[in-house]
Design a protein around this motif. Sequence first.
Motif, PDB file in Angstrom:
ATOM      1  N   ALA A 190      15.882  -1.007  -0.276  1.00 49.36           N
ATOM      2  CA  ALA A 190      15.788  -2.192  -0.292  1.00 49.36           C
ATOM      3  C   ALA A 190      15.718  -3.039   0.995  1.00 49.36           C
ATOM      4  CB  ALA A 190      17.380  -2.500  -0.816  1.00 49.36           C
ATOM      5  N   ALA A 191      16.109  -2.364   1.885  1.00 46.20           N
ATOM      6  CA  ALA A 191      15.821  -3.095   3.288  1.00 46.20           C
ATOM      7  C   ALA A 191      14.551  -2.867   3.541  1.00 46.20           C
ATOM      8  CB  ALA A 191      16.824  -2.259   4.184  1.00 46.20           C
ATOM      9  N   VAL A 192      13.625  -1.672   3.207  1.00 44.75           N
ATOM     10  CA  VAL A 192      12.348  -1.633   3.655  1.00 44.75           C
ATOM     11  C   VAL A 192      11.439  -2.652   2.735  1.00 44.75           C
ATOM     12  CG1 VAL A 192      10.509   0.225   3.511  1.00 44.75           C
ATOM     13  CG2 VAL A 192      12.877   0.772   4.378  1.00 44.75           C
ATOM     14  N   LYS A 193      12.094  -2.670   1.517  1.00 46.02           N
ATOM     15  CA  LYS A 193      11.054  -3.629   0.748  1.00 46.02           C
ATOM     16  C   LYS A 193      11.255  -5.073   1.292  1.00 46.02           C
ATOM     17  CE  LYS A 193      11.978  -0.869  -3.249  1.00 46.02           C
ATOM     18  NZ  LYS A 193      10.748  -0.176  -3.155  1.00 46.02           N
ATOM     19  N   GLN A 194      12.351  -5.437   1.781  1.00 45.17           N
ATOM     20  CA  GLN A 194      12.397  -6.703   2.299  1.00 45.17           C
ATOM     21  C   GLN A 194      11.694  -6.989   3.711  1.00 45.17           C
ATOM     22  OE1 GLN A 194      16.800  -6.509   2.746  1.00 45.17           O
ATOM     23  NE2 GLN A 194      17.296  -7.439   0.650  1.00 45.17           N
ATOM     24  N   ALA A 195      11.703  -5.805   4.324  1.00 45.80           N
ATOM     25  CA  ALA A 195      10.695  -5.921   5.560  1.00 45.80           C
ATOM     26  C   ALA A 195       9.191  -6.216   5.141  1.00 45.80           C
ATOM     27  CB  ALA A 195      11.029  -4.775   6.498  1.00 45.80           C
ATOM     28  N   GLY A 196       8.983  -5.482   4.231  1.00 41.35           N
ATOM     29  CA  GLY A 196       7.562  -5.458   3.824  1.00 41.35           C
ATOM     30  C   GLY A 196       7.315  -6.880   2.907  1.00 41.35           C
ATOM     31  N   LEU A 197       8.110  -7.327   2.451  1.00 40.85           N
ATOM     32  CA  LEU A 197       7.890  -8.785   1.912  1.00 40.85           C
ATOM     33  C   LEU A 197       7.728  -9.682   3.010  1.00 40.85           C
ATOM     34  CD1 LEU A 197      10.518  -8.692  -1.067  1.00 40.85           C
ATOM     35  CD2 LEU A 197       8.089  -8.944  -1.219  1.00 40.85           C
ATOM     36  N   ALA A 198       8.305  -9.567   4.134  1.00 44.31           N
ATOM     37  CA  ALA A 198       8.527 -10.318   5.184  1.00 44.31           C
ATOM     38  C   ALA A 198       7.134 -10.374   6.101  1.00 44.31           C
ATOM     39  CB  ALA A 198       9.666 -10.358   6.044  1.00 44.31           C
ATOM     40  N   GLN A 199       6.565  -9.278   5.751  1.00 47.62           N
ATOM     41  CA  GLN A 199       5.389  -9.110   6.796  1.00 47.62           C
ATOM     42  C   GLN A 199       3.995  -9.268   5.885  1.00 47.62           C
ATOM     43  OE1 GLN A 199       7.563  -9.572   9.718  1.00 47.62           O
ATOM     44  NE2 GLN A 199       5.597  -8.497  10.424  1.00 47.62           N
ATOM     45  N   SER A 200       3.851  -9.519   4.792  1.00 46.25           N
ATOM     46  CA  SER A 200       2.788  -9.431   3.994  1.00 46.25           C
ATOM     47  C   SER A 200       2.473 -10.890   3.669  1.00 46.25           C
ATOM     48  CB  SER A 200       3.295  -8.745   2.709  1.00 46.25           C
ATOM     49  OG  SER A 200       3.483  -7.076   3.083  1.00 46.25           O
ATOM     50  N   ALA A 201       1.063 -11.010   3.391  1.00 44.41           N
ATOM     51  CA  ALA A 201       0.547 -12.603   2.761  1.00 44.41           C
ATOM     52  C   ALA A 201       0.922 -12.449   1.431  1.00 44.41           C
ATOM     53  CB  ALA A 201      -0.751 -12.602   3.345  1.00 44.41           C
ATOM     54  N   ARG A 202       0.709 -11.337   0.865  1.00 43.17           N
ATOM     55  CA  ARG A 202       0.698 -11.332  -0.798  1.00 43.17           C
ATOM     56  C   ARG A 202       1.305  -9.973  -1.301  1.00 43.17           C
ATOM     57  NH1 ARG A 202      -3.899  -9.505  -4.690  1.00 43.17           N
ATOM     58  NH2 ARG A 202      -3.443 -10.714  -6.546  1.00 43.17           N
ATOM     59  N   THR A 203       2.218 -10.249  -2.252  1.00 40.17           N
ATOM     60  CA  THR A 203       2.912  -9.169  -2.953  1.00 40.17           C
ATOM     61  C   THR A 203       2.347  -8.932  -4.243  1.00 40.17           C
ATOM     62  OG1 THR A 203       4.774  -9.398  -1.146  1.00 40.17           O
ATOM     63  CG2 THR A 203       5.218  -7.846  -3.142  1.00 40.17           C
ATOM     64  N   ILE A 204       2.121  -7.660  -4.510  1.00 34.91           N
ATOM     65  CA  ILE A 204       1.855  -7.149  -5.980  1.00 34.91           C
ATOM     66  C   ILE A 204       2.963  -6.318  -6.509  1.00 34.91           C
ATOM     67  CG2 ILE A 204       0.262  -6.021  -7.651  1.00 34.91           C
ATOM     68  CD1 ILE A 204      -1.933  -6.538  -5.572  1.00 34.91           C
ATOM     69  N   ALA A 205       3.820  -6.752  -7.207  1.00 39.24           N
ATOM     70  CA  ALA A 205       5.004  -5.780  -7.734  1.00 39.24           C
ATOM     71  C   ALA A 205       4.542  -5.160  -8.925  1.00 39.24           C
ATOM     72  CB  ALA A 205       6.303  -6.514  -8.032  1.00 39.24           C
ATOM     73  N   VAL A 206       4.941  -3.711  -8.838  1.00 40.10           N
ATOM     74  CA  VAL A 206       4.596  -2.883 -10.021  1.00 40.10           C
ATOM     75  C   VAL A 206       5.526  -2.134 -10.553  1.00 40.10           C
ATOM     76  CG1 VAL A 206       3.405  -1.263  -8.519  1.00 40.10           C
ATOM     77  CG2 VAL A 206       2.587  -1.385 -10.972  1.00 40.10           C
ATOM     78  N   ALA A 207       5.695  -1.952 -11.940  1.00 39.41           N
ATOM     79  CA  ALA A 207       6.836  -1.148 -12.662  1.00 39.41           C
ATOM     80  C   ALA A 207       6.586  -0.910 -14.056  1.00 39.41           C
ATOM     81  CB  ALA A 207       8.270  -1.826 -12.373  1.00 39.41           C
ATOM     82  N   ASP A 208       6.978   0.215 -14.648  1.00 41.60           N
ATOM     83  CA  ASP A 208       6.842   0.359 -16.006  1.00 41.60           C
ATOM     84  C   ASP A 208       7.847  -0.780 -16.657  1.00 41.60           C
ATOM     85  OD1 ASP A 208       9.312   1.876 -16.980  1.00 41.60           O
ATOM     86  OD2 ASP A 208       8.426   3.065 -15.390  1.00 41.60           O
ATOM     87  N   ALA A 209       7.781  -0.907 -18.068  1.00 43.13           N
ATOM     88  CA  ALA A 209       8.646  -1.948 -18.787  1.00 43.13           C
ATOM     89  C   ALA A 209       9.913  -1.576 -18.771  1.00 43.13           C
ATOM     90  CB  ALA A 209       7.907  -1.930 -20.185  1.00 43.13           C
ATOM     91  N   THR A 210      10.489  -0.321 -18.562  1.00 37.54           N
ATOM     92  CA  THR A 210      11.819   0.046 -18.508  1.00 37.54           C
ATOM     93  C   THR A 210      12.758  -0.550 -17.427  1.00 37.54           C
ATOM     94  OG1 THR A 210      11.415   2.069 -17.416  1.00 37.54           O
ATOM     95  CG2 THR A 210      11.277   2.158 -19.770  1.00 37.54           C
ATOM     96  N   LYS A 211      11.867  -0.954 -16.552  1.00 36.07           N
ATOM     97  CA  LYS A 211      12.654  -1.855 -15.371  1.00 36.07           C
ATOM     98  C   LYS A 211      12.875  -3.153 -15.724  1.00 36.07           C
ATOM     99  CE  LYS A 211      11.515   1.731 -12.993  1.00 36.07           C
ATOM    100  NZ  LYS A 211      10.365   2.390 -13.488  1.00 36.07           N
ATOM    101  N   LEU A 212      12.384  -3.778 -16.679  1.00 36.41           N
ATOM    102  CA  LEU A 212      12.576  -5.152 -17.070  1.00 36.41           C
ATOM    103  C   LEU A 212      14.162  -5.396 -17.678  1.00 36.41           C
ATOM    104  CD1 LEU A 212       9.567  -4.868 -16.576  1.00 36.41           C
ATOM    105  CD2 LEU A 212       9.340  -7.143 -18.147  1.00 36.41           C
TER     106      LEU A 212
END
Length: 261
Positions: A190-212
């Motif tokens: 989670a901490a790594v993802k938060q850093a990635g979000l902060a450093q990126s102009a655009r974020t594409i999230a991807v997951a199969d439907a079981t994660k919803l």
Amino acid sequence: MGVADRLDLTLRLVQGSDRVSVSELSHRLGVSEMTVRRDLDALERQGLVRRVHGGAVATRPLEEGGGFAAREQWQPATKERLGAAVAALVEPGSRVLLDAGTTTVHVAEHLAGRGPLTVTALSLQTAARLADRPGIELLVVGGRSRPGEHSLVGPLALRTLESLSFDCFVMSIGGVHAQQGWSEFSLEDAAVKQAGLAQSARTIAVADATKLGVRAFSKVAPLDAAHCFVTDAAAEDAATHPGGPQTLQALRKAGVETLLV
């Protein structure tokens, strides 16, 4: 429906129930009971379901602790579609941060044909898929390789990310929930993802439907932190994914573009 897609759906139906019968699967899938039995036998050989008299039951939840090797067998046809769809959204010439996870391995395979790209990998598996590919300049984030996952985490990984900037972050996710937002089962991931979000102009999230509809242990960010969410079309089916339609509605209300494949 192809065999791979039918196996994916069979596994979802079994994982979504305490016990499911062969006759019920036959009705839901529109195939003979003999075909269902063959499919269940194939899934049992992979350790994904357990056969019982007249049907099957789920084994342990794969996403919460089975490790990368176990989850890699979960819905390969679906993840292949997701990988192709995500890669098609990445513009050649971009600086891409590619997250860890079984789905992003499929993204990596398709990104290999989208060069020129500069790709920074957050896992050893995605790095291996992109090493020595023409048109791909590969960077690997330092850090500790998390046992069983091979995602790169810890202070070194965070410091590296804070020194870089990206056009696009392809973020895999453990759970997405209308109230909790994006979440992960591991605090370190989670901490790594938060850093990635902060450093990126655009974020594409991807997951199969079981994660919803899933609330994982550690919150990553609110829904509107992502610009686009790519999932499979089964997310709209409340019968197989009870949290799917509500979560999709919440994402769209938050201004997140949703792409179902």
